[in-house]
Design a protein around this motif. Structure first.
Motif, PDB file in Angstrom:
ATOM      1  N   ILE A  36       0.916  -1.068  -0.182  1.00 19.50           N
ATOM      2  CA  ILE A  36       0.015   0.145   0.067  1.00 19.50           C
ATOM      3  C   ILE A  36       0.512   1.264   0.013  1.00 19.50           C
ATOM      4  O   ILE A  36       0.754   2.587  -0.396  1.00 19.50           O
ATOM      5  CB  ILE A  36      -1.012  -0.042   1.380  1.00 19.50           C
ATOM      6  N   VAL A  37       1.540   1.242   0.646  1.00 15.99           N
ATOM      7  CA  VAL A  37       3.022   2.761   0.860  1.00 15.99           C
ATOM      8  C   VAL A  37       3.408   2.508  -0.766  1.00 15.99           C
ATOM      9  O   VAL A  37       3.790   3.052  -0.571  1.00 15.99           O
ATOM     10  CB  VAL A  37       4.371   2.191   1.758  1.00 15.99           C
ATOM     11  N   ASP A  38       3.826   1.615  -0.947  1.00 15.22           N
ATOM     12  CA  ASP A  38       4.547   2.020  -2.408  1.00 15.22           C
ATOM     13  C   ASP A  38       3.055   2.058  -3.246  1.00 15.22           C
ATOM     14  O   ASP A  38       3.608   2.852  -4.681  1.00 15.22           O
ATOM     15  CB  ASP A  38       4.615   0.064  -2.909  1.00 15.22           C
ATOM     16  N   TYR A  39       2.349   2.022  -3.389  1.00 12.27           N
ATOM     17  CA  TYR A  39       0.959   2.242  -4.616  1.00 12.27           C
ATOM     18  C   TYR A  39       0.993   3.352  -3.697  1.00 12.27           C
ATOM     19  O   TYR A  39       0.418   4.454  -4.698  1.00 12.27           O
ATOM     20  CB  TYR A  39       0.059   1.446  -4.616  1.00 12.27           C
ATOM     21  N   ARG A  40       0.589   3.855  -2.756  1.00  9.25           N
ATOM     22  CA  ARG A  40       0.776   5.338  -2.445  1.00  9.25           C
ATOM     23  C   ARG A  40       1.092   6.472  -2.983  1.00  9.25           C
ATOM     24  O   ARG A  40       1.643   7.449  -3.144  1.00  9.25           O
ATOM     25  CB  ARG A  40       0.568   5.386  -1.032  1.00  9.25           C
ATOM     26  N   GLN A  41       3.129   5.756  -2.569  1.00  8.11           N
ATOM     27  CA  GLN A  41       4.332   6.421  -2.641  1.00  8.11           C
ATOM     28  C   GLN A  41       4.208   6.932  -4.508  1.00  8.11           C
ATOM     29  O   GLN A  41       4.451   7.430  -5.444  1.00  8.11           O
ATOM     30  CB  GLN A  41       5.401   6.312  -2.614  1.00  8.11           C
ATOM     31  N   GLY A  42       3.632   6.117  -5.653  1.00  5.18           N
ATOM     32  CA  GLY A  42       3.676   6.216  -7.148  1.00  5.18           C
ATOM     33  C   GLY A  42       2.111   7.125  -7.373  1.00  5.18           C
ATOM     34  O   GLY A  42       2.775   7.866  -8.087  1.00  5.18           O
ATOM     35  N   VAL A  43       1.312   6.798  -6.480  1.00  7.87           N
ATOM     36  CA  VAL A  43       0.105   7.958  -7.062  1.00  7.87           C
ATOM     37  C   VAL A  43       0.254   9.319  -6.606  1.00  7.87           C
ATOM     38  O   VAL A  43       0.207  10.429  -7.399  1.00  7.87           O
ATOM     39  CB  VAL A  43      -1.255   7.306  -6.412  1.00  7.87           C
ATOM     40  N   MET A  44       0.915   9.367  -5.307  1.00  7.35           N
ATOM     41  CA  MET A  44       1.536  10.453  -4.965  1.00  7.35           C
ATOM     42  C   MET A  44       2.520  11.355  -6.095  1.00  7.35           C
ATOM     43  O   MET A  44       2.599  12.097  -6.642  1.00  7.35           O
ATOM     44  CB  MET A  44       2.025  10.572  -3.818  1.00  7.35           C
ATOM     45  N   SER A  45       3.712  10.895  -6.604  1.00  9.62           N
ATOM     46  CA  SER A  45       4.447  10.291  -7.782  1.00  9.62           C
ATOM     47  C   SER A  45       4.429  11.904  -8.908  1.00  9.62           C
ATOM     48  O   SER A  45       3.945  12.445  -9.506  1.00  9.62           O
ATOM     49  CB  SER A  45       5.690   9.786  -7.944  1.00  9.62           C
ATOM     50  N   SER A  46       3.072  10.515  -8.965  1.00 12.00           N
ATOM     51  CA  SER A  46       1.996  10.628 -10.745  1.00 12.00           C
ATOM     52  C   SER A  46       1.406  12.181 -10.406  1.00 12.00           C
ATOM     53  O   SER A  46       1.818  12.972 -11.262  1.00 12.00           O
ATOM     54  CB  SER A  46       0.712  10.096 -10.666  1.00 12.00           C
ATOM     55  N   LEU A  47       1.047  12.677  -9.059  1.00  7.25           N
ATOM     56  CA  LEU A  47      -0.387  13.894  -8.619  1.00  7.25           C
ATOM     57  C   LEU A  47       1.619  14.730  -8.739  1.00  7.25           C
ATOM     58  O   LEU A  47       0.866  16.128  -9.327  1.00  7.25           O
ATOM     59  CB  LEU A  47      -0.548  13.946  -7.539  1.00  7.25           C
ATOM     60  N   GLY A  48       2.261  14.477  -8.318  1.00  6.39           N
ATOM     61  CA  GLY A  48       3.505  16.205  -8.380  1.00  6.39           C
ATOM     62  C   GLY A  48       4.261  15.668  -9.444  1.00  6.39           C
ATOM     63  O   GLY A  48       4.196  17.244 -10.467  1.00  6.39           O
ATOM     64  N   ALA A  52       3.456  19.347 -11.905  1.00  6.27           N
ATOM     65  CA  ALA A  52       5.113  19.786 -11.861  1.00  6.27           C
ATOM     66  C   ALA A  52       4.689  20.087 -13.735  1.00  6.27           C
ATOM     67  O   ALA A  52       5.457  21.018 -14.637  1.00  6.27           O
ATOM     68  CB  ALA A  52       6.142  18.938 -12.128  1.00  6.27           C
ATOM     69  N   ALA A  53       4.045  19.457 -14.788  1.00  2.00           N
ATOM     70  CA  ALA A  53       3.745  19.185 -16.065  1.00  2.00           C
ATOM     71  C   ALA A  53       2.381  20.490 -16.008  1.00  2.00           C
ATOM     72  O   ALA A  53       2.790  21.423 -17.151  1.00  2.00           O
ATOM     73  CB  ALA A  53       3.520  17.836 -16.503  1.00  2.00           C
ATOM     74  N   SER A  54       1.455  20.684 -15.443  1.00  2.00           N
ATOM     75  CA  SER A  54       0.588  21.407 -15.756  1.00  2.00           C
ATOM     76  C   SER A  54       1.447  23.037 -15.271  1.00  2.00           C
ATOM     77  O   SER A  54       1.369  23.853 -15.511  1.00  2.00           O
ATOM     78  CB  SER A  54      -0.847  21.290 -14.807  1.00  2.00           C
ATOM     79  N   ALA A  55       2.423  22.977 -14.589  1.00  2.00           N
ATOM     80  CA  ALA A  55       2.937  24.270 -14.003  1.00  2.00           C
ATOM     81  C   ALA A  55       4.042  24.851 -15.414  1.00  2.00           C
ATOM     82  O   ALA A  55       4.098  25.676 -15.965  1.00  2.00           O
ATOM     83  CB  ALA A  55       3.431  24.058 -12.716  1.00  2.00           C
ATOM     84  N   ALA A  56       4.644  24.024 -16.117  1.00  2.00           N
ATOM     85  CA  ALA A  56       5.337  23.860 -17.009  1.00  2.00           C
ATOM     86  C   ALA A  56       4.701  24.192 -18.385  1.00  2.00           C
ATOM     87  O   ALA A  56       5.442  25.593 -19.454  1.00  2.00           O
ATOM     88  CB  ALA A  56       5.980  22.661 -17.362  1.00  2.00           C
ATOM     89  N   ILE A  57       3.208  24.011 -18.294  1.00  2.00           N
ATOM     90  CA  ILE A  57       2.823  24.591 -19.449  1.00  2.00           C
ATOM     91  C   ILE A  57       2.569  26.023 -19.223  1.00  2.00           C
ATOM     92  O   ILE A  57       2.514  26.694 -20.072  1.00  2.00           O
ATOM     93  CB  ILE A  57       1.111  23.406 -20.165  1.00  2.00           C
TER      94      ILE A  57
END
Length: 155
Positions: A36-48, A52-57
């Motif tokens: 669950i921690v691994d999944y959580r970290q993946g999702v939170m990294s995806s959010l980040g 970041a991609a939205s900010a770049a745009i």
């Protein structure tokens, strides 16, 4: 008699149904706290990454404007899961969550709800073709909401 191609399709579909049925019948298999921690970290990294991609745009003028709605949609969809990503017993392994996630659950869930609402608002204004000022304002509101939660609940 069925031909080999038809039999293969039925076999494949039967296997798929068995696998999916097993996953639903045995949800405890996914209850491993470290998984669950691994999944959580993946999702939170995806959010980040989508933030970041939205900010770049939006802020840097990167020429991928056609992807902004996709990034905003992902942010809106995955922020819905934030409280569920931190179930009791997942304060294990290497992670950045503070103990307050579990000890001050009401505040954590309120902050997560604020972030989700801000992400939904950002997605809505992008999807509906809002002005540049409206889009940037909604993006900043979402960023402030993320930061407020991180300030109290992330190491």
């Amino acid at each position: 008699m069925k031909n080999k191609s038809s039999m293969k399709i039925h076999f494949r579909n039967g296997c798929l149904a068995l696998v999916l049925g097993s996953a639903l019948a045995f949800p405890a298999a996914s209850a491993d706290p470290e998984a669950i921690v691994d999944y959580r970290q993946g999702v939170m990294s995806s959010l980040g990454g989508n933030t970041a991609a939205s900010a770049a745009i939006l802020m840097d003028g990167v020429d991928f404007r056609e992807n902004l709605e996709k990034h905003a949609r992902i942010l809106a969809e995955f922020t819905r899961d934030i409280p569920a990503l931190f179930p009791e017993g997942t304060d294990v392994g290497d992670h950045d969550a503070r103990e307050a996630v579990w000890t001050d659950r009401e505040t954590f869930e309120n902050r997560a709800a604020d972030t989700q609402e801000a992400a939904e608002a950002f997605y809505a204004v992008v999807r509906d073709g809002g002005s540049e000022q409206e889009i940037v304002a909604a993006f900043r509101d979402m960023g402030q909401s993320c930061r407020a939660c991180h300030d109290d609940f992330r190491r």
